[in-house]
Design a protein around this motif. Structure first.
Motif, PDB file in Angstrom:
ATOM      1  N   SER A   1      14.911 -21.896   6.506  1.00  0.00           N
ATOM      2  CA  SER A   1      14.164 -21.531   5.252  1.00  0.00           C
ATOM      3  C   SER A   1      13.141 -22.315   4.706  1.00  0.00           C
ATOM      4  CB  SER A   1      15.287 -21.409   4.052  1.00  0.00           C
ATOM      5  OG  SER A   1      15.650 -22.967   3.830  1.00  0.00           O
ATOM      6  N   GLN A   2      12.881 -23.361   5.425  1.00  0.00           N
ATOM      7  CA  GLN A   2      11.836 -24.277   4.788  1.00  0.00           C
ATOM      8  C   GLN A   2      10.915 -24.846   6.045  1.00  0.00           C
ATOM      9  OE1 GLN A   2      13.326 -27.671   2.221  1.00  0.00           O
ATOM     10  NE2 GLN A   2      14.311 -26.234   1.014  1.00  0.00           N
ATOM     11  N   PHE A   3      11.001 -24.506   7.322  1.00  0.00           N
ATOM     12  CA  PHE A   3      10.169 -24.768   8.241  1.00  0.00           C
ATOM     13  C   PHE A   3       8.629 -24.174   7.921  1.00  0.00           C
ATOM     14  CE2 PHE A   3      11.026 -20.736  10.097  1.00  0.00           C
ATOM     15  CZ  PHE A   3       9.904 -20.370  11.036  1.00  0.00           C
ATOM     16  N   THR A   4       8.850 -22.951   7.396  1.00  0.00           N
ATOM     17  CA  THR A   4       7.490 -22.436   6.976  1.00  0.00           C
ATOM     18  C   THR A   4       6.536 -23.047   5.918  1.00  0.00           C
ATOM     19  OG1 THR A   4       8.514 -21.089   5.338  1.00  0.00           O
ATOM     20  CG2 THR A   4       8.347 -20.104   7.679  1.00  0.00           C
ATOM     21  N   ASN A   5       7.240 -24.102   5.209  1.00  0.00           N
ATOM     22  CA  ASN A   5       6.497 -24.855   4.150  1.00  0.00           C
ATOM     23  C   ASN A   5       5.337 -25.444   4.588  1.00  0.00           C
ATOM     24  OD1 ASN A   5       8.683 -24.069   2.850  1.00  0.00           O
ATOM     25  ND2 ASN A   5       9.148 -25.952   1.992  1.00  0.00           N
ATOM     26  N   PRO A   6       5.086 -26.269   5.872  1.00  0.00           N
ATOM     27  CA  PRO A   6       3.905 -26.882   6.106  1.00  0.00           C
ATOM     28  C   PRO A   6       2.944 -25.607   6.476  1.00  0.00           C
ATOM     29  CG  PRO A   6       5.719 -27.279   7.618  1.00  0.00           C
ATOM     30  CD  PRO A   6       6.507 -26.858   6.513  1.00  0.00           C
ATOM     31  N   ILE A   7       3.404 -24.748   7.428  1.00  0.00           N
ATOM     32  CA  ILE A   7       2.759 -23.683   7.888  1.00  0.00           C
ATOM     33  C   ILE A   7       2.131 -23.040   6.469  1.00  0.00           C
ATOM     34  CG2 ILE A   7       2.695 -21.319   8.963  1.00  0.00           C
ATOM     35  CD1 ILE A   7       5.103 -22.349  10.537  1.00  0.00           C
ATOM     36  N   SER A   8       2.771 -22.857   5.648  1.00  0.00           N
ATOM     37  CA  SER A   8       2.199 -22.105   4.296  1.00  0.00           C
ATOM     38  C   SER A   8       1.265 -23.026   3.887  1.00  0.00           C
ATOM     39  CB  SER A   8       3.353 -22.079   3.196  1.00  0.00           C
ATOM     40  OG  SER A   8       2.887 -21.440   2.172  1.00  0.00           O
ATOM     41  N   THR A   9       1.376 -24.427   3.764  1.00  0.00           N
ATOM     42  CA  THR A   9       0.417 -25.029   3.119  1.00  0.00           C
ATOM     43  C   THR A   9      -0.916 -25.088   3.699  1.00  0.00           C
ATOM     44  OG1 THR A   9       2.188 -26.520   2.378  1.00  0.00           O
ATOM     45  CG2 THR A   9       0.015 -27.495   2.467  1.00  0.00           C
ATOM     46  N   ALA A  10      -0.661 -25.102   5.289  1.00  0.00           N
ATOM     47  CA  ALA A  10      -1.867 -25.303   6.218  1.00  0.00           C
ATOM     48  C   ALA A  10      -2.862 -23.980   6.002  1.00  0.00           C
ATOM     49  CB  ALA A  10      -1.385 -25.503   7.495  1.00  0.00           C
ATOM     50  N   ALA A  11      -1.891 -22.769   5.976  1.00  0.00           N
ATOM     51  CA  ALA A  11      -2.442 -21.538   5.985  1.00  0.00           C
ATOM     52  C   ALA A  11      -3.366 -21.355   4.553  1.00  0.00           C
ATOM     53  CB  ALA A  11      -1.438 -20.461   6.255  1.00  0.00           C
ATOM     54  N   ALA A  12      -2.904 -21.840   3.644  1.00  0.00           N
ATOM     55  CA  ALA A  12      -3.570 -21.437   2.347  1.00  0.00           C
ATOM     56  C   ALA A  12      -4.810 -22.298   2.273  1.00  0.00           C
ATOM     57  CB  ALA A  12      -2.417 -22.022   1.068  1.00  0.00           C
ATOM     58  N   GLY A  13      -4.694 -23.566   2.907  1.00  0.00           N
ATOM     59  CA  GLY A  13      -5.856 -24.369   3.023  1.00  0.00           C
ATOM     60  C   GLY A  13      -7.031 -23.277   3.788  1.00  0.00           C
TER      61      GLY A  13
END
Length: 250
Positions: A189-201
């Motif tokens: 459920s949370q492995f996407t958190n760093p992916i989401s942060t990088a993608a947002a940037g």
């Protein structure tokens, strides 16, 4: 100091609780089976897998908002900040204070209420649906006050979704294997958190931050709305036959 005090309070609460440690039913299973058991358990239960994927996608679409919100100050909210003679620091403080206030109030409400006893999936999907729309509102508005209101709503919704989700998992997973299953659940459920942060940037480097926030929020709401129609997810409200049997491993 406030953070330190909050940790002390949390530690005191845990100190007063009895956390049971159920005996293992397969004490000699070995490390290899421990590492694969959680995956096997979840994959053998489509309803739990669908619920897990919902949170995974929701986190992917919302966690990166922390990168995007400060960029609203020089984007969609810039004119409103100037019209009220605010500083960017004041506006940012308003956004994060209201988000925190909503989260605290939402946590208190779900703690005092205890959540739904039946149809608990509604206590997950409806709050996540509303939270997605609230994020879309925050990114789409040109008013600091409306953006703050959207963050209050977002903060209010997420504790309910988390609490109802944990209630379902605890009722569906036998106590003696919850550690192995929940570790996989949390990772997925949370492995996407760093992916989401990088993608947002990366997205904010090429697109307006408000637009990225809005479309991501709309996408999160659509996913949760569709899951309301998913019979596999709705079956989680039925009595759980899966709490006792072991998943087959072939």
């Amino acid at each position: 100091m406030v953070d330190a005090l909050s940790f002390v309070v949390a530690a005191l609460v845990l100190w007063q609780l009895h956390v049971p440690t159920p005996p293992r039913q397969d004490a000699r299973a070995g490390l290899k089976r421990d590492l694969t058991y959680g995956w096997t358990f979840i994959l053998a239960r489509p309803a739990l897998l669908n619920l897990l994927l919902t949170f995974t996608l929701f986190n992917l679409l919302t966690v990166g908002s922390g990168v995007l919100r400060p960029l609203l100050l020089t984007g969609t909210l810039a004119d409103d900040i100037a019209a009220h003679a605010w500083t960017p620091s004041t506006a940012l403080a308003a956004l994060y204070t209201t988000l925190g206030l909503g989260s605290v109030v939402g946590g208190v409400i779900i703690s005092a209420w205890g959540g739904l006893r039946e149809r608990r999936t509604l206590g997950i999907l409806i709050p996540l649906f509303v939270a997605g729309l609230a994020q879309a509102l925050t990114g789409g508005t040109h008013s600091v006050l409306i953006a703050s209101a959207g963050l209050v709503v977002y903060g209010l919704m997420t504790p309910s979704a988390a609490a109802h989700s944990m209630s379902i998992w605890q009722s569906q997973v036998p106590p003696e294997v919850q550690g192995r299953v929940f570790s996989v659940r949390r990772m997925l459920s949370q492995f996407t958190n760093p992916i989401s942060t990088a993608a947002a940037g990366l997205a904010a480097a090429h697109l307006p931050a408000g637009a990225v926030l809005s479309w991501a929020g709309v996408a999160a709401a659509v996913i949760c709305g569709l899951q309301l129609l998913n019979p596999a997810v709705r079956s989680l409200d039925d009595p759980a036959p899966s709490i006792h049997p072991e998943p087959t491993t072939g």
